[in-house]
Write a protein that holds these residues in place. Structure first.
Motif, PDB file in Angstrom:
ATOM      1  N   ASP A 157       1.694  -2.677   4.774  1.00  0.00           N
ATOM      2  CA  ASP A 157       2.564  -1.515   4.966  1.00  0.00           C
ATOM      3  C   ASP A 157       3.930  -1.906   5.505  1.00  0.00           C
ATOM      4  O   ASP A 157       4.503  -1.219   6.347  1.00  0.00           O
ATOM      5  N   LEU A 158       4.470  -3.017   5.013  1.00  0.00           N
ATOM      6  CA  LEU A 158       5.812  -3.438   5.392  1.00  0.00           C
ATOM      7  C   LEU A 158       6.820  -2.815   4.438  1.00  0.00           C
ATOM      8  O   LEU A 158       6.493  -2.453   3.317  1.00  0.00           O
ATOM      9  N   GLY A 159       8.060  -2.749   4.847  1.00  0.00           N
ATOM     10  CA  GLY A 159       9.105  -2.260   3.966  1.00  0.00           C
ATOM     11  C   GLY A 159       9.647  -0.915   4.406  1.00  0.00           C
ATOM     12  O   GLY A 159       9.503  -0.496   5.563  1.00  0.00           O
ATOM     13  N   THR A 160      10.286  -0.206   3.465  1.00  0.00           N
ATOM     14  CA  THR A 160      10.924   1.077   3.737  1.00  0.00           C
ATOM     15  C   THR A 160       9.907   2.198   3.557  1.00  0.00           C
ATOM     16  O   THR A 160       9.350   2.359   2.465  1.00  0.00           O
ATOM     17  N   PHE A 161       9.647   2.977   4.615  1.00  0.00           N
ATOM     18  CA  PHE A 161       8.659   4.046   4.528  1.00  0.00           C
ATOM     19  C   PHE A 161       8.915   5.062   5.628  1.00  0.00           C
ATOM     20  O   PHE A 161       9.645   4.801   6.594  1.00  0.00           O
ATOM     21  N   ASP A 162       8.301   6.235   5.488  1.00  0.00           N
ATOM     22  CA  ASP A 162       8.381   7.260   6.526  1.00  0.00           C
ATOM     23  C   ASP A 162       7.319   6.983   7.579  1.00  0.00           C
ATOM     24  O   ASP A 162       6.193   6.572   7.247  1.00  0.00           O
ATOM     25  N   PRO A 163       7.626   7.221   8.851  1.00  0.00           N
ATOM     26  CA  PRO A 163       6.687   6.875   9.933  1.00  0.00           C
ATOM     27  C   PRO A 163       5.311   7.521   9.791  1.00  0.00           C
ATOM     28  O   PRO A 163       4.303   6.931  10.194  1.00  0.00           O
ATOM     29  N   TRP A 164       5.225   8.728   9.211  1.00  0.00           N
ATOM     30  CA  TRP A 164       3.938   9.414   9.128  1.00  0.00           C
ATOM     31  C   TRP A 164       2.953   8.669   8.230  1.00  0.00           C
ATOM     32  O   TRP A 164       1.726   8.870   8.358  1.00  0.00           O
ATOM     33  N   VAL A 165       3.459   7.797   7.355  1.00  0.00           N
ATOM     34  CA  VAL A 165       2.582   7.088   6.430  1.00  0.00           C
ATOM     35  C   VAL A 165       1.597   6.214   7.186  1.00  0.00           C
ATOM     36  O   VAL A 165       0.390   6.198   6.888  1.00  0.00           O
ATOM     37  N   ARG A 166       2.074   5.457   8.155  1.00  0.00           N
ATOM     38  CA  ARG A 166       1.174   4.611   8.943  1.00  0.00           C
ATOM     39  C   ARG A 166       0.148   5.447   9.706  1.00  0.00           C
ATOM     40  O   ARG A 166      -1.018   5.059   9.833  1.00  0.00           O
ATOM     41  N   GLU A 167       0.577   6.597  10.219  1.00  0.00           N
ATOM     42  CA  GLU A 167      -0.356   7.462  10.932  1.00  0.00           C
ATOM     43  C   GLU A 167      -1.444   7.971   9.986  1.00  0.00           C
ATOM     44  O   GLU A 167      -2.626   8.035  10.359  1.00  0.00           O
ATOM     45  N   TYR A 168      -1.058   8.304   8.769  1.00  0.00           N
ATOM     46  CA  TYR A 168      -2.041   8.784   7.790  1.00  0.00           C
ATOM     47  C   TYR A 168      -3.039   7.688   7.445  1.00  0.00           C
ATOM     48  O   TYR A 168      -4.257   7.922   7.413  1.00  0.00           O
ATOM     49  N   LEU A 169      -2.552   6.474   7.186  1.00  0.00           N
ATOM     50  CA  LEU A 169      -3.442   5.369   6.843  1.00  0.00           C
ATOM     51  C   LEU A 169      -4.423   5.098   7.984  1.00  0.00           C
ATOM     52  O   LEU A 169      -5.623   4.872   7.750  1.00  0.00           O
ATOM     53  N   VAL A 210       0.825  -1.209   0.000  1.00  0.00           N
ATOM     54  CA  VAL A 210       0.000   0.000   0.000  1.00  0.00           C
ATOM     55  C   VAL A 210       0.860   1.260   0.000  1.00  0.00           C
ATOM     56  O   VAL A 210       0.406   2.339  -0.392  1.00  0.00           O
ATOM     57  N   LEU A 211       2.126   1.115   0.383  1.00  0.00           N
ATOM     58  CA  LEU A 211       3.041   2.261   0.345  1.00  0.00           C
ATOM     59  C   LEU A 211       3.214   2.785  -1.069  1.00  0.00           C
ATOM     60  O   LEU A 211       3.615   3.933  -1.279  1.00  0.00           O
ATOM     61  N   GLY A 212       2.887   1.924  -2.067  1.00  0.00           N
ATOM     62  CA  GLY A 212       2.963   2.354  -3.457  1.00  0.00           C
ATOM     63  C   GLY A 212       1.945   3.409  -3.816  1.00  0.00           C
ATOM     64  O   GLY A 212       2.043   4.032  -4.886  1.00  0.00           O
ATOM     65  N   LEU A 213       0.946   3.637  -2.976  1.00  0.00           N
ATOM     66  CA  LEU A 213       0.002   4.724  -3.200  1.00  0.00           C
ATOM     67  C   LEU A 213       0.578   6.057  -2.718  1.00  0.00           C
ATOM     68  O   LEU A 213      -0.017   7.112  -2.960  1.00  0.00           O
ATOM     69  N   PHE A 214       1.733   5.995  -2.064  1.00  0.00           N
ATOM     70  CA  PHE A 214       2.463   7.193  -1.634  1.00  0.00           C
ATOM     71  C   PHE A 214       3.694   7.412  -2.514  1.00  0.00           C
ATOM     72  O   PHE A 214       3.949   8.517  -2.973  1.00  0.00           O
TER      73      PHE A 214
END
Length: 721
Positions: free
Chosen positions: A525-537, A478-482
Motif C-alpha cells: 500500500d505504498l504510493g499516492t492514496f487517500d488515508p481511509w484506504v489503509r483504514e479500510y484494508l 493493492v491500491l489498484g483494487l480501489f
C-alpha cells in the motif's frame, strides 16, 4: 473515473480533458462530442433499470443487505438464493472431476426464498415500458461462498452471481501471538550448484529449509512466479507476465520430476546434454540469461514429457487438469499457438479463443497443448513440495507469493480475457519522489463494468490458483483494487487519470478466497492514496506494507517504532531501490543521474540523501542500536533491530541486505538501460553467493542472530494489536 487527485506532495492536480475523453472511450463510454456525452449520460441512467438484477452482488457475512429488482410495474415476482454446494463447488469454468458410476457429482444446492423489503417502490419509463424497482433482503445468515441469486417474473427468470465474503481475515493463531520474520528474495537470483543458471523451485525448497532450520525464519517471500512467454525472448520482469494465474515453467527443476529418474540411458543423456551449457551460468556474475536457460530446459522437459507415467501420477495430472478447467486449456492453447507462430503477428482470426480458427489449431497442435498443460502440473507439484518442506522445517507461514498488478498486453491472459480488459490504455503510476516522470507498466487494466458482468469469475479463478501452496500472498499495488492510474495510448506516464473500482467487491472476494486457502494477505500500500484506504484494508484484516526508509514523522525524522502498524509487513527497503547499504551511500541518486531519470538537481538530492542517512543514524544511536559512527554492517543490523522493536506482525529481511549486496534488482522507469531483474545474488565485493554458501556468509549469520534476539517485553504487541 476521477477528474482530479492529490499527488505525492499533497498538491491537487486536475486531469486534462483529452485524457478524460480517452479514458471514457476505453471504458466503452462515447465522450468525444457534447452530443456523445449527453447520450452516454442518458444511457447510464437507464441501463441499471434494463436489468432485472445487478450482474453481481457482493455481501458480507453476518450483515443484512438489500438488493434491487426491476420488473414491470405491479407485476408479482419471486426471488431466491441457490447456495453453493456444501462440499465446495468448483469454479463454473472448471470441469468437476468427482465421478461415480452414476455420473458427475455436483453436490446438493440449498434454496433460500427472499422476502420483499418494506420499501416504497420507485418507477421509471424506459424504452416505452414502465418499470418498478422493488427491493428484496438478503438475510445475514447466508454462508460464505459463491451463490446464485434468482428472480422470476411471469416467464422471465434472471440470475446473478452472489458472493458472501468474510467480514475480515484473522491472523493464524501461530502468527497472531508472536512477531514472525523471514527473507524476501528474488528467486531467479538465488542459484545453487544444481541450478540451470537460474534459481528454481528446488532451490526455493532448499532455501526454505535452510533459513528455517539454520536461521529460524518463518517465511520466504518470493518475486512473482507467474508465467512468461513460451518462446524466447522472455520478458525479464516478473511483474509483466503473460499470465498471472499460471506459473512460469522456467522455475522447474528437471531432475526433480519423478519420471526423469526412469528415463532410458539415451534419454537421460539428452537431459544432461541440455543442462551442460547453462549449468555453469549459475556461477556467472554477469546478468542472468533467461533465454539460454529456457531453451535448455524446454529441450530437456520435452524428453521427460514423453516418458510414461504411473497410474497414480497420470490420475493426479488428470485431476489437476479437470480442476483448473477451461482456463488451463486456454492458457496452454495460447502457448502452443505462440510457439507455432514463433514471433510472427497473430492473424485476426486467432484473436478470439472461441473462434473456429483457434479450434482448428488447438486440434492440430494437441500434443503441444498437452505439453504446456503438463508443465503447469509439474510446476504446481514442485511448488507444493517447497511449501511442505518449509512448514516441516518449522516455518509458521512458509512461502509468501507475490501477485503482480497486471499482465503483458499481448500475453495469454490478455488474449483469453479480452472481454473484461480495457484496450487503448495501460496501467501505471503518477509522478512521485522516486519516479519523477511517473511510471507506465504497459499492462491493460480490468474493465470494472465488464468484470462485474462476468461475475468476477476471471478474478476469482486467478486468485484460487495463485493461492495454492502458499502461507501468504503479497498483492502488489493493492491500491489498484480501489483505483488504477490509466494512461491513454501514446501519452506520457504523467498524463493519466484514476479509474475507480468496486473495492468492496474486489477486496471481499480476495478475503473469501484467502480464507478458504488459509492464507494471510499482505497489501503493498505504498504510493499516492487517500488515508481511509489503509483504514479500510486494516478493517478487513489485510496487512499493509511499512518501509522504514519511507516511514517519516511530520518533521522528517524517522517515526518511532511504537507508532508502526501491527497489521503490516515491515521492511527496511524495497526491491525498487538499491539494497540498504547502497541506498544509504546515495547510489539511488547516482544511478538515476547516470540513466537520465532525474528532474531535480542531483546535488540537492545527494544532500537530501545524506540528511536522510544522518537522521537514521541519529534515531538508531539514541535507542542504543548503533554507535554514532556505525559501519555499514552495523547500520544495516541496527535498522533491522529498529524493525524488531515495532509492533509489526511480520518483519521482512531482503536477502540482498543479509549478504551485503549493493546493486538494485530493478530501476523503475528503465528498460534496456539497466539489467532489471537480471542481477544475480552477490556480496559486497561483487562475488556471487551460492545457495549452499549462504550460511558461510558472516554478514548473513550476524543479521540472522539479530533477527532471533529475544524481544523486550515492552516491545510485544498488546491484545488485539
Amino acid at each position: 473515473m476521477l477528474t482530479g487527485y492529490t499527488d505525492h506532495y499533497g498538491v491537487a492536480q486536475q486531469v486534462r480533458a483529452t485524457t478524460l475523453v480517452a479514458v471514457l472511450e476505453a471504458l466503452g463510454v462515447p465522450a468525444s462530442t457534447p452530443q456523445a456525452v449527453e447520450g452516454s449520460l442518458e444511457r447510464s441512467r437507464d441501463d441499471v433499470w434494463r436489468t432485472v438484477l445487478p450482474p453481481t452482488v457482493v455481501a458480507r457475512h453476518g450483515v443484512e443487505q438489500q438488493v434491487s429488482v426491476h420488473v414491470p410495474e405491479g407485476a408479482p415476482f419471486d426471488a431466491w438464493v441457490e447456495l453453493e454446494p456444501a462440499d465446495g463447488a468448483l469454479s463454473p469454468t472448471a470441469t468437476p472431476w468427482r465421478v461415480t458410476a452414476a455420473g458427475t457429482l455436483h453436490g446438493e444446492r440449498e434454496r433460500r426464498a427472499l422476502a420483499r423489503a418494506d420499501v416504497p417502490a420507485e418507477t421509471r419509463t424506459v424504452d416505452s415500458r414502465t418499470l418498478e424497482r422493488a427491493v428484496v433482503t438478503l438475510p445475514e445468515d447466508l454462508p460464505l461462498g459463491w451463490h446464485t441469486l434468482h428472480a422470476r417474473c411471469d416467464s422471465l427468470e434472471a440470475r446473478a452471481t452472489l458472493v458472501v465474503t468474510p467480514q475480515r481475515l484473522e491472523l493464524p493463531p501461530e502468527v497472531a501471538g508472536r512477531q514472525a520474520w523471514g527473507f524476501l528474495v528474488q528467486l531467479y537470483s538465488v542459484r545453487s550448484r544444481d541450478s540451470w543458471g537460474l534459481g528454481d523451485l528446488a532451490d526455493l525448497a532448499d532455501l526454505a529449509w535452510l533459513t528455517a532450520h539454520n536461521g529460524g525464519a518463518d517465511f520466504v517471500a518470493v518475486n512473482p512466479l507467474h508465467a512468461s512467454e513460451p518462446v524466447v525472448p522472455l520478458t525479464p520482469s516478473p511483474y509483466l507476465p503473460v499470465s498471472r494465474r499460471f506459473l512460469s515453467p522456467l522455475y522447474i527443476r528437471v531432475e526433480d520430476i519423478r519420471e526423469t529418474a526412469y528415463l532410458s540411458a539415451a534419454d537421460r543423456s539428452l537431459v544432461e546434454w541440455a543442462a551442460e551449457p547453462v549449468r555453469e551460468l549459475s556461477t556467472d556474475p554477469g546478468p542472468i540469461d533467461r533465454d539460454a536457460v529456457w531453451e535448455a530446459k524446454r529441450a530437456a522437459l520435452e524428453v521427460v514429457f514423453t516418458a510414461p507415467r504411473s497410474a497414480s501420477r497420470q490420475t493426479a495430472l488428470d485431476e489437476f487438469v479437470l480442476e483448473q478447467g477451461r482456463g488451463l486449456v486456454d492458457f496452454a492453447t495460447w502457448c502452443a499457438i505462440a510457439e507455432h507462430l514463433n514471433g510472427r503477428n497473430w492473424p485476426p482470426e486467432l484473436a478470439d479463443p472461441t473462434s473456429p480458427a483457434v479450434g482448428v489449431l488447438r486440434r492440430s497442435l494437441a500434443e503441444r497443448v498437452q505439453f504446456f498443460i503438463w508443465l503447469q502440473w509439474v510446476a504446481d507439484e514442485q511448488l507444493k513440495a517447497a511449501q511442505r518442506i518449509g512448514r516441516e522445517a518449522g516455518m509458521r507461514i512458509g512461502l509468501v507469493k507475490d501477485l503482480a498488478v497486471g499482465v503483458h498486453p499481448e500475453g495469454a491472459d490478455a488474449w483469453a480475457q479480452a472481454a473484461v480488459l480495457a484496450r487503448g490504455v495501460s496501467v501505471g503510476a503518477p509522478p512521485d519522489m522516486y519516479n519523477q516522470q511517473g511510471q507506465n507498466w504497459s499492462q491493460p487494466p480490468w474493465n470494472p463494468g465488464a468484470l462485474a458482468r462476468a461475475g468476477y469469475a476471471p478474478y476469482r479463478d486467478m486468485l484460487r490458483t495463485v493461492l495454492r501452496h502458499t502461507g501468504a500472498l503479497r498483492v502488489d499495488h493493492v491500491l489498484g483494487l480501489f483505483r488504477l492510474w490509466w494512461i491513454p495510448g501514446g501519452a506520457r506516464a504523467s498524463a493519466g487519470a484514476y479509474v475507480t473500482y468496486d473495492h468492496e467487491a474486489l477486496i471481499g472476494i480476495l478475503c473469501l478466497e484467502a480464507h478458504r486457502a488459509g492464507a494471510i494477505i499482505i497489501g503493498e500500500d505504498l504510493g499516492t492514496f487517500d488515508p481511509w484506504v489503509r483504514e479500510y484494508l486494516a478493517s478487513r484484516g489485510i496487512l499493509g506494507t511499512s518501509v522504514l526508509l519511507f516511514e517519516r514523522s511530520d518533521d522528517g525524522t524517522p517515526r518511532d517504532p511504537s507508532s508502526f502498524r501491527h497489521l503490516a509487513l515491515a521492511t527496511v527497503t524495497t526491491h525498487d531501490l538499491p539494497p540498504t547499504a547502497g541506498y544509504l551511500a546515495g547510489e539511488h541518486v547516482d544511478l538515476r543521474e547516470r540513466l537520465g531519470l532525474l528532474t531535480a538537481d542531483p546535488q540537492v538530492l545527494r544532500a537530501k540523501a545524506r540528511a536522510e542517512r544522518e537522521s537514521l543514524v541519529d534515531a538508531l544511536s539514541r535507542r542504543g542500536l548503533t554507535t554514532f559512527d556505525p559501519s555499514e554492517r552495523e547500520l544495516v543490523e541496527g535498522l533491522h533491530r529498529y524493525l524488531k522493536d515495532t509492533p509489526a506482525a511480520l518483519v521482512g529481511v531482503h536477502l540482498t541486505d543479509a549478504v551485503g549486496e549493493r546493486r538494485a534488482q530493478n530501476q523503475p522507469g528503465t528498460d534496456t538501460e539497466y539489467p532489471n531483474w537480471k542481477v544475480p545474488l552477490a556480496d559486497s565485493a561483487g562475488a556471487v553467493v551460492m545457495l549452499e554458501e549462504l550460511f558461510d556468509n558472516a554478514r548473513l549469520r550476524s543479521l540472522v542472530a539479530v533477527m532471533n534476539e529475544a524481544p523486550h517485553p515492552e516491545d510485544l504487541p498488546g491484545p488485539g494489536g
